[in-house]
Design a protein around this motif. Structure first.
Motif, PDB file in Angstrom:
ATOM      1  N   MET A 164      49.657  79.004  27.309  1.00 28.77           N
ATOM      2  CA  MET A 164      48.285  78.974  27.800  1.00 28.77           C
ATOM      3  C   MET A 164      47.494  77.878  27.086  1.00 28.77           C
ATOM      4  SD  MET A 164      47.980  81.455  30.080  1.00 28.77           S
ATOM      5  CE  MET A 164      49.534  80.782  30.655  1.00 28.77           C
ATOM      6  N   ARG A 165      46.741  77.131  27.832  1.00 34.87           N
ATOM      7  CA  ARG A 165      45.915  76.060  27.280  1.00 34.87           C
ATOM      8  C   ARG A 165      44.893  76.636  26.304  1.00 34.87           C
ATOM      9  NH1 ARG A 165      42.655  72.312  31.568  1.00 34.87           N
ATOM     10  NH2 ARG A 165      41.640  70.811  30.160  1.00 34.87           N
ATOM     11  N   GLY A 166      44.820  76.047  25.115  1.00 37.79           N
ATOM     12  CA  GLY A 166      43.918  76.545  24.087  1.00 37.79           C
ATOM     13  C   GLY A 166      42.507  76.003  24.222  1.00 37.79           C
ATOM     14  N   VAL A 167      41.672  76.369  23.288  1.00 41.59           N
ATOM     15  CA  VAL A 167      40.254  76.022  23.330  1.00 41.59           C
ATOM     16  C   VAL A 167      40.041  74.557  22.948  1.00 41.59           C
ATOM     17  CG1 VAL A 167      37.977  76.502  22.350  1.00 41.59           C
ATOM     18  CG2 VAL A 167      39.572  78.390  22.813  1.00 41.59           C
ATOM     19  N   SER A 168      39.321  73.840  23.808  1.00 45.15           N
ATOM     20  CA  SER A 168      38.857  72.483  23.504  1.00 45.15           C
ATOM     21  C   SER A 168      37.602  72.232  24.312  1.00 45.15           C
ATOM     22  CB  SER A 168      39.928  71.434  23.833  1.00 45.15           C
ATOM     23  OG  SER A 168      40.237  71.436  25.213  1.00 45.15           O
ATOM     24  N   ASP A 169      36.806  71.256  23.887  1.00 36.46           N
ATOM     25  CA  ASP A 169      35.556  71.003  24.605  1.00 36.46           C
ATOM     26  C   ASP A 169      35.765  69.952  25.695  1.00 36.46           C
ATOM     27  OD1 ASP A 169      35.546  68.470  23.418  1.00 36.46           O
ATOM     28  OD2 ASP A 169      34.125  69.036  21.848  1.00 36.46           O
ATOM     29  N   ALA A 170      34.675  69.582  26.374  1.00 36.65           N
ATOM     30  CA  ALA A 170      34.758  68.658  27.504  1.00 36.65           C
ATOM     31  C   ALA A 170      35.265  67.283  27.099  1.00 36.65           C
ATOM     32  CB  ALA A 170      33.388  68.530  28.171  1.00 36.65           C
TER      33      ALA A 170
END
Length: 348
Positions: A164-170
């Motif tokens: 699953m793709r983890g947390v990152s900003d725009a």
């Protein structure tokens, strides 16, 4: 109406557009023409012949709108990861530091670099254009792969993985990677994500810390995202959890997104799918229409097709022990089946 089919060479321009739209953190679709072409070539080779045993191979699918013939999404199955190149994860574990004499007992979380998923089959490259994210399209795209896995289970491992793709900003900044970058690397997250996506992973073995990392030494921001998914990925995670997938402590080495897994035989849509004979009757559907939606696929390999439809299903088995499913002419045409053919179905 969407139909799922194997990717074709003609889909390259659309695949490249998906790579651009998917943004940072979507490692399996880097904006790199050569790599995207290799993925198509790999899939064409995998679908060229049915193997009797598990081996490396990428089974790449696209979702095509039957009304416009426009491709609006992708999904794939990697039959066996980590055989040609190392497949890394961190395993979140615990170490106990205690002293009975002093009355001190501390449990500390650790991150240990592993190759534990080597040889496991992976669900990957799930992407649906924003304009198509409505109704049951996302569920169809994600879960159609289970009908293929059920039909050709000998090609795959008994364990099925999904990162699953983890947390990152725009802007592609990952709190978890920011900590690793500060202490071990000099590359930003978009750069390492891109290098990993195009298969240049030598830097992982060269630069990653060789010993377990104590999680309490990470920044507060990095610790907070361990095992959490990107907001765009949460619907995909929910679909997998519905199927029985669960997180067992493995996370991505770049953004700390969770890797979920399930035994192939225990996946809900595989365990509950069944074969049925095809009948075609547009008029009959109006009278005995089922209110239930079914995932339905043909049983072909190179010409695999799957879609989602309301079906008329006879629960009375035939002499062969299988029920009969009544399809409209349109659905039968999309699935490339005729009356008397066998299909695989599972209720949504």
């Amino acid at each position: 109406m969407l139909v799922i089919r194997p990717i074709a060479q003609q889909d390259f321009p659309t695949l490249k557009q998906f790579a651009i739209e998917s943004g940072h953190g979507f490692t399996s679709l880097p904006v790199n023409d050569a790599l995207l072409q290799r993925k198509i070539d790999s899939s064409l080779a995998a679908f060229s012949e049915v193997s009797m045993t598990k081996r490396e191979g990428l089974y790449f699918f696209v979702a095509e709108d039957s009304e416009t013939s426009k491709v609006v999404g992708t999904c794939a199955i990697d039959a066996a990861v980590g055989l040609s190149a190392p497949f890394y994860n961190y395993l979140l574990g615990k170490q106990v530091h205690s002293s009975a004499r002093l009355g001190i007992y501390n449990v500390v979380e650790t991150l240990t670099l592993t190759n534990d998923y080597t040889g496991v089959s992976e669900l990957c490259t799930l992407f649906l254009q924003e304009s198509a994210r409505h109704g049951r399209n996302g569920r169809l795209l994600s879960k159609s792969r289970f009908l293929f896995l059920a039909e050709f289970s000998t090609l795959f491992d008994h364990r099925i993985l999904a990162e699953m793709r983890g947390v990152s900003d725009a802007n592609g900044n990952s709190p978890f990677w920011s900590w690793l970058q500060e202490h071990f690397f000099t590359m930003d997250f978009p750069t390492v994500d891109y290098l990993s996506g195009i298969g240049q992973q030598d830097f992982i073995a060269d630069l990653m810390p060789k010993f377990p990392i104590y999680a309490n030494l990470l920044s507060k921001e990095a610790r907070a995202v361990i095992g959490h998914t990107h907001s765009n990925t949460q619907p995909a995670l929910r679909f997998l959890e519905e199927e029985g997938f669960s997180w067992r402590g493995y996370v991505d080495i770049f953004d700390a997104g969770p890797s979920v897994e399930c035994e192939l035989s225990q996946i809900h849509s595989i365990r509950n799918s069944r074969h049925a004979w095809v009948a075609i009757n547009d008029e009959g559907l109006c009278d005995v229409h089922s209110a239930d939606y079914y995932l339905i696929s043909n049983t072909q390999f190179a010409d695999f097709r799957a879609t989602l439809a309301q079906l008329s299903l006879s629960d009375s088995p035939t002499t062969t022990g299988l029920p009969t499913v009544t399809l409209s002419e349109k659905v039968a045409r999309l699935l490339k089946v005729q009356a008397g053919d066998k299909v695989r179905i599972v209720k949504i």
